[in-house]
Design a protein around this motif. Structure first.
Motif, PDB file in Angstrom:
ATOM      1  N   ILE A  91       0.841  -1.200   0.000  1.00 57.95           N
ATOM      2  CA  ILE A  91       0.000   0.000   0.000  1.00 57.95           C
ATOM      3  C   ILE A  91       0.874   1.248   0.000  1.00 57.95           C
ATOM      4  N   ASN A  92       1.910   1.252   0.824  1.00 60.49           N
ATOM      5  CA  ASN A  92       2.825   2.404   0.926  1.00 60.49           C
ATOM      6  C   ASN A  92       4.258   1.936   0.853  1.00 60.49           C
ATOM      7  N   PRO A  93       5.024   2.294  -0.137  1.00 55.82           N
ATOM      8  CA  PRO A  93       4.557   2.912  -1.383  1.00 55.82           C
ATOM      9  C   PRO A  93       3.772   1.888  -2.190  1.00 55.82           C
ATOM     10  N   GLY A  94       2.907   2.382  -3.043  1.00 55.58           N
ATOM     11  CA  GLY A  94       2.075   1.501  -3.851  1.00 55.58           C
ATOM     12  C   GLY A  94       2.911   0.621  -4.761  1.00 55.58           C
ATOM     13  N   LEU A  95       2.565  -0.649  -4.776  1.00 58.63           N
ATOM     14  CA  LEU A  95       3.243  -1.614  -5.632  1.00 58.63           C
ATOM     15  C   LEU A  95       2.171  -2.576  -6.143  1.00 58.63           C
ATOM     16  N   ILE A  96       2.013  -2.624  -7.478  1.00 60.37           N
ATOM     17  CA  ILE A  96       0.955  -3.417  -8.096  1.00 60.37           C
ATOM     18  C   ILE A  96       1.560  -4.291  -9.184  1.00 60.37           C
TER      19      ILE A  96
END
Length: 137
Positions: A91-96
């Protein structure tokens, strides 16, 4: 891996929507964390001050209910990523990650918050450290 796979262009097309979902989730989790820390401090102070006063009504029901509701809302937001066929890794930092196939091999196209577009991938078991530039489509 699941049924849905993405091309690089499909992943980049979906990215703005996912970035908005991620922003909402980040705001919600930040608010939750702040409220949870405040709740813990207030409850600890209350329990210490009223250790001898048994049988009083719990003054934290409303805060606990708000926290539980926020948790359910966060769970729904997290589930939205799965429903769209992507993997929310952080979520923090975003990782998709986006399931994909490259040269007949199952891979994950990956995006990290701060990148303007998706341009890297890694093997299923390589993780973020195994990132490589995605070949041009």
């Amino acid at each position: 891996m699941g049924n849905r796979t993405f091309t690089l262009s499909e992943a980049n097309e979906l990215l703005p929507e996912l970035q908005e979902d991620l922003r909402q989730l980040q705001q919600l989790t930040a608010t939750f964390e702040d409220k949870y820390v405040e709740y813990q401090k207030e409850k600890a102070a209350y329990e210490q001050a009223s250790a001898s006063a048994k049988g009083l009504k719990d003054p934290f029901f409303e805060q606990e209910s708000q926290l539980e509701f926020m948790k359910m809302e966060a769970d729904l937001l997290i589930d939205n990523f799965s429903r769209k066929g992507v993997l929310l890794k952080m979520i923090n930092p975003g990782l998709i990650d986006f399931p994909a196939v490259l040269n007949g091999e199952e891979i994950l196209i990956c995006w990290k918050e701060g990148e303007e577009q998706i341009s890297h991938y890694h093997g299923l078991h390589d993780g973020f450290v195994g990132r490589k530039p995605y070949p041009h489509e």
